[in-house]
Enzyme design. Structure first.
Site, PDB file in Angstrom:
ATOM      1  N   ARG A 196      18.039  10.255  40.165  1.00 38.84           N
ATOM      2  CA  ARG A 196      18.173  11.702  39.940  1.00 38.84           C
ATOM      3  C   ARG A 196      18.951  12.374  41.058  1.00 38.84           C
ATOM      4  O   ARG A 196      19.370  13.519  40.916  1.00 38.84           O
ATOM      5  CB  ARG A 196      16.784  12.342  39.840  1.00 38.84           C
ATOM      6  CG  ARG A 196      15.956  11.844  38.678  1.00 38.84           C
ATOM      7  CD  ARG A 196      14.566  12.463  38.696  1.00 38.84           C
ATOM      8  NE  ARG A 196      13.672  11.829  37.738  1.00 38.84           N
ATOM      9  CZ  ARG A 196      12.390  12.104  37.602  1.00 38.84           C
ATOM     10  NH1 ARG A 196      11.842  13.014  38.398  1.00 38.84           N
ATOM     11  NH2 ARG A 196      11.653  11.478  36.714  1.00 38.84           N
ATOM     12  N   LYS A 214       7.241   2.069  29.296  1.00 39.41           N
ATOM     13  CA  LYS A 214       6.747   3.262  29.976  1.00 39.41           C
ATOM     14  C   LYS A 214       6.486   4.316  28.901  1.00 39.41           C
ATOM     15  O   LYS A 214       7.373   4.580  28.078  1.00 39.41           O
ATOM     16  CB  LYS A 214       7.779   3.780  30.984  1.00 39.41           C
ATOM     17  CG  LYS A 214       7.352   5.084  31.645  1.00 39.41           C
ATOM     18  CD  LYS A 214       8.292   5.494  32.763  1.00 39.41           C
ATOM     19  CE  LYS A 214       9.536   6.185  32.257  1.00 39.41           C
ATOM     20  NZ  LYS A 214      10.281   6.843  33.361  1.00 39.41           N
ATOM     21  N   GLU A 270       9.609   2.815  42.652  1.00 39.47           N
ATOM     22  CA  GLU A 270      10.651   3.190  41.690  1.00 39.47           C
ATOM     23  C   GLU A 270      11.485   4.309  42.305  1.00 39.47           C
ATOM     24  O   GLU A 270      11.011   5.438  42.441  1.00 39.47           O
ATOM     25  CB  GLU A 270      10.035   3.665  40.367  1.00 39.47           C
ATOM     26  CG  GLU A 270      11.082   4.113  39.361  1.00 39.47           C
ATOM     27  CD  GLU A 270      10.491   4.784  38.132  1.00 39.47           C
ATOM     28  OE1 GLU A 270      11.200   5.618  37.510  1.00 39.47           O
ATOM     29  OE2 GLU A 270       9.316   4.486  37.792  1.00 39.47           O
TER      30      GLU A 270
END
Length: 221
Positions: free
Chosen positions: A58, A142, A54
Protein backbone atom coordinates in the site's frame (compact mmCIF):
# COMPACT_ATOMS: atom_id res chain seq x y z
CA UNK A 1 -8.13 -26.59 -15.99
CA UNK A 2 -4.71 -27.09 -14.45
CA UNK A 3 -2.18 -29.79 -15.22
CA UNK A 4 -1.29 -32.71 -12.99
CA UNK A 5 2.03 -31.02 -12.26
CA UNK A 6 0.27 -27.80 -11.28
CA UNK A 7 -2.17 -29.74 -9.08
CA UNK A 8 0.73 -31.26 -7.16
CA UNK A 9 2.36 -27.84 -6.89
CA UNK A 10 -0.84 -26.47 -5.37
CA UNK A 11 -0.95 -29.33 -2.85
CA UNK A 12 2.60 -28.42 -1.85
CA UNK A 13 1.64 -24.75 -1.53
CA UNK A 14 -1.28 -25.61 0.74
CA UNK A 15 1.18 -27.41 3.00
CA UNK A 16 3.46 -24.36 2.97
CA UNK A 17 0.59 -22.09 3.98
CA UNK A 18 -0.41 -24.48 6.75
CA UNK A 19 3.12 -24.36 8.13
CA UNK A 20 3.13 -20.56 7.87
CA UNK A 21 -0.22 -20.30 9.67
CA UNK A 22 0.83 -22.67 12.43
CA UNK A 23 3.88 -20.53 13.11
CA UNK A 24 2.03 -17.23 12.79
CA UNK A 25 -1.30 -17.73 14.56
CA UNK A 26 -1.62 -13.94 14.25
CA UNK A 27 -0.42 -12.34 11.02
CA UNK A 28 0.35 -8.63 11.50
CA UNK A 29 -0.54 -6.52 8.48
CA UNK A 30 2.16 -3.85 8.11
CA UNK A 31 2.30 -0.69 6.01
CA UNK A 32 5.66 1.10 6.03
CA UNK A 33 5.68 4.90 5.79
CA UNK A 34 9.34 5.54 6.71
CA UNK A 35 12.32 3.44 5.71
CA UNK A 36 13.95 3.92 9.10
CA UNK A 37 10.96 2.16 10.72
CA UNK A 38 11.44 -1.12 8.86
CA UNK A 39 13.85 -2.90 11.18
CA UNK A 40 12.75 -1.55 14.59
CA UNK A 41 9.10 -2.22 13.79
CA UNK A 42 9.82 -5.79 12.73
CA UNK A 43 12.04 -6.28 15.77
CA UNK A 44 9.28 -5.06 18.10
CA UNK A 45 6.77 -7.46 16.58
CA UNK A 46 9.23 -10.35 16.74
CA UNK A 47 10.11 -9.57 20.36
CA UNK A 48 6.40 -9.83 21.11
CA UNK A 49 6.25 -13.23 19.40
CA UNK A 50 5.00 -12.30 15.94
CA UNK A 51 7.60 -13.60 13.51
CA UNK A 52 5.51 -14.03 10.35
CA UNK A 53 4.92 -10.63 8.79
CA UNK A 54 2.68 -9.46 5.95
CA UNK A 55 4.17 -6.30 4.49
CA UNK A 56 1.59 -4.58 2.32
CA UNK A 57 2.29 -2.88 -0.98
CA UNK A 58 0.00 0.00 0.00
CA UNK A 59 3.03 2.26 0.29
CA UNK A 60 5.97 2.88 -2.02
CA UNK A 61 8.25 1.29 0.60
CA UNK A 62 6.56 -2.11 0.64
CA UNK A 63 8.96 -3.88 -1.70
CA UNK A 64 11.96 -2.17 -0.12
CA UNK A 65 10.83 -3.32 3.32
CA UNK A 66 10.53 -6.93 2.14
CA UNK A 67 14.00 -6.78 0.63
CA UNK A 68 15.55 -5.27 3.77
CA UNK A 69 13.89 -7.76 6.08
CA UNK A 70 14.86 -10.75 3.97
CA UNK A 71 18.46 -9.57 3.90
CA UNK A 72 18.82 -8.42 7.50
CA UNK A 73 16.24 -10.47 9.42
CA UNK A 74 16.42 -13.91 7.76
CA UNK A 75 14.93 -15.55 10.86
CA UNK A 76 11.58 -13.89 10.10
CA UNK A 77 9.06 -15.18 7.57
CA UNK A 78 8.16 -12.22 5.37
CA UNK A 79 5.38 -12.02 2.81
CA UNK A 80 3.75 -9.39 0.63
CA UNK A 81 0.19 -8.18 1.06
CA UNK A 82 -2.14 -6.09 -1.12
CA UNK A 83 -0.80 -7.82 -4.23
CA UNK A 84 -3.19 -6.81 -7.02
CA UNK A 85 -1.62 -7.79 -10.35
CA UNK A 86 0.75 -10.22 -12.03
CA UNK A 87 3.31 -7.46 -12.22
CA UNK A 88 3.12 -6.84 -8.49
CA UNK A 89 3.39 -10.57 -7.85
CA UNK A 90 6.54 -10.76 -9.97
CA UNK A 91 8.00 -7.77 -8.12
CA UNK A 92 7.39 -9.42 -4.75
CA UNK A 93 9.21 -12.53 -5.91
CA UNK A 94 12.18 -10.42 -6.97
CA UNK A 95 12.17 -8.65 -3.60
CA UNK A 96 12.46 -11.99 -1.81
CA UNK A 97 8.92 -12.40 -0.52
CA UNK A 98 8.19 -15.85 0.91
CA UNK A 99 4.42 -15.73 0.40
CA UNK A 100 1.82 -13.41 -1.09
CA UNK A 101 -1.62 -12.26 -0.02
CA UNK A 102 -4.30 -10.56 -2.11
CA UNK A 103 -7.31 -8.55 -0.86
CA UNK A 104 -9.55 -10.05 -3.53
CA UNK A 105 -9.46 -12.27 -6.59
CA UNK A 106 -9.58 -12.13 -10.36
CA UNK A 107 -9.25 -15.15 -12.61
CA UNK A 108 -5.95 -13.81 -13.92
CA UNK A 109 -4.54 -13.27 -10.43
CA UNK A 110 -5.52 -16.77 -9.35
CA UNK A 111 -3.87 -18.26 -12.43
CA UNK A 112 -0.76 -16.18 -11.77
CA UNK A 113 -0.66 -17.66 -8.27
CA UNK A 114 -0.76 -21.19 -9.69
CA UNK A 115 2.20 -20.35 -11.92
CA UNK A 116 4.15 -18.52 -9.21
CA UNK A 117 6.87 -20.13 -7.13
CA UNK A 118 5.32 -18.54 -4.03
CA UNK A 119 2.31 -19.76 -2.07
CA UNK A 120 -0.58 -17.34 -2.57
CA UNK A 121 -3.32 -16.69 -0.02
CA UNK A 122 -6.17 -15.17 -2.03
CA UNK A 123 -8.68 -12.86 -0.41
CA UNK A 124 -12.34 -13.75 -0.86
CA UNK A 125 -15.62 -12.46 0.53
CA UNK A 126 -18.14 -14.81 -1.10
CA UNK A 127 -18.67 -18.50 -1.94
CA UNK A 128 -18.46 -17.69 -5.65
CA UNK A 129 -14.98 -16.21 -5.29
CA UNK A 130 -13.95 -19.18 -3.17
CA UNK A 131 -15.13 -21.52 -5.93
CA UNK A 132 -13.00 -19.68 -8.50
CA UNK A 133 -9.95 -20.47 -6.44
CA UNK A 134 -11.10 -23.95 -5.50
CA UNK A 135 -11.26 -24.94 -9.17
CA UNK A 136 -7.56 -24.12 -9.47
CA UNK A 137 -6.48 -26.05 -6.40
CA UNK A 138 -6.63 -23.34 -3.74
CA UNK A 139 -7.76 -24.60 -0.34
CA UNK A 140 -6.57 -21.76 1.90
CA UNK A 141 -8.09 -18.28 1.71
CA UNK A 142 -8.10 -14.95 3.45
CA UNK A 143 -11.65 -13.88 4.35
CA UNK A 144 -11.59 -10.12 3.83
CA UNK A 145 -13.02 -7.91 5.13
CA UNK A 146 -13.96 -10.57 7.65
CA UNK A 147 -16.43 -8.75 9.89
CA UNK A 148 -18.17 -7.00 7.00
CA UNK A 149 -18.39 -10.31 5.14
CA UNK A 150 -20.27 -12.10 7.91
CA UNK A 151 -17.55 -12.80 10.43
CA UNK A 152 -17.65 -15.98 12.47
CA UNK A 153 -21.14 -16.85 11.21
CA UNK A 154 -19.92 -16.75 7.60
CA UNK A 155 -16.94 -18.96 8.39
CA UNK A 156 -19.20 -21.49 10.10
CA UNK A 157 -21.55 -21.50 7.12
CA UNK A 158 -18.74 -21.93 4.58
CA UNK A 159 -17.47 -24.96 6.48
CA UNK A 160 -20.47 -26.97 5.28
CA UNK A 161 -19.98 -26.95 1.50
CA UNK A 162 -16.20 -26.51 1.71
CA UNK A 163 -14.92 -28.87 4.43
CA UNK A 164 -11.36 -28.88 3.05
CA UNK A 165 -11.02 -25.10 3.13
CA UNK A 166 -9.42 -23.11 5.93
CA UNK A 167 -9.36 -19.37 6.43
CA UNK A 168 -7.29 -16.48 7.69
CA UNK A 169 -9.95 -13.89 8.58
CA UNK A 170 -8.66 -10.33 8.32
CA UNK A 171 -10.47 -7.02 8.65
CA UNK A 172 -12.24 -6.15 11.88
CA UNK A 173 -10.44 -8.86 13.87
CA UNK A 174 -9.09 -7.72 17.24
CA UNK A 175 -8.81 -8.54 20.94
CA UNK A 176 -12.58 -8.58 21.39
CA UNK A 177 -13.31 -11.31 18.86
CA UNK A 178 -10.04 -13.10 18.09
CA UNK A 179 -10.90 -16.11 20.24
CA UNK A 180 -14.29 -16.49 18.57
CA UNK A 181 -12.53 -16.77 15.22
CA UNK A 182 -9.75 -19.05 16.40
CA UNK A 183 -12.29 -21.38 18.00
CA UNK A 184 -13.53 -22.33 14.53
CA UNK A 185 -12.01 -25.53 13.17
CA UNK A 186 -11.67 -24.02 9.70
CA UNK A 187 -9.68 -20.97 10.88
CA UNK A 188 -5.93 -21.47 10.64
CA UNK A 189 -4.80 -18.01 11.81
CA UNK A 190 -6.04 -14.42 11.85
CA UNK A 191 -4.68 -11.22 10.36
CA UNK A 192 -4.82 -7.75 11.83
CA UNK A 193 -3.13 -4.48 12.59
CA UNK A 194 -4.45 -3.55 16.04
CA UNK A 195 -0.94 -4.04 17.49
CA UNK A 196 0.33 -1.46 14.97
CA UNK A 197 -1.44 1.72 16.03
CA UNK A 198 -0.35 4.52 13.71
CA UNK A 199 0.42 6.82 16.64
CA UNK A 200 2.74 4.26 18.19
CA UNK A 201 4.62 3.91 14.93
CA UNK A 202 4.72 7.66 14.37
CA UNK A 203 6.17 8.13 17.87
CA UNK A 204 8.48 5.12 17.50
CA UNK A 205 6.93 3.54 20.56
CA UNK A 206 8.40 0.13 19.81
CA UNK A 207 7.98 -1.05 23.40
CA UNK A 208 4.23 -0.50 23.15
CA UNK A 209 4.05 -2.48 19.92
CA UNK A 210 6.06 -5.32 21.49
CA UNK A 211 3.75 -5.34 24.51
CA UNK A 212 0.59 -5.33 22.42
CA UNK A 213 1.94 -8.14 20.22
CA UNK A 214 2.69 -10.29 23.25
CA UNK A 215 -0.75 -9.55 24.70
CA UNK A 216 -2.39 -10.54 21.42
CA UNK A 217 -0.70 -13.94 21.43
CA UNK A 218 -1.50 -14.39 25.13
CA UNK A 219 -5.19 -14.18 24.25
CA UNK A 220 -4.81 -17.48 22.39
CA UNK A 221 -3.13 -19.40 25.23
Amino acid sequence: MITTEQQQRMVDKVAQIDALAARARILPVITIAREEDILPLADALAAGGLTVLEVTLRSALGLRAIQVLREQRPELLVGAGTVLTREMLAATEQAGSQFTVTPGVTQDMLEAGVESSLPLLPGISSPSELMMGYALGYRRFKLFPAEVSGGVAAIKALGGPFPEVRFCPTGGVGPGNINSYMAQSNVMCVGGSWMLDSKWIENRDWARIQECSAQALALLD
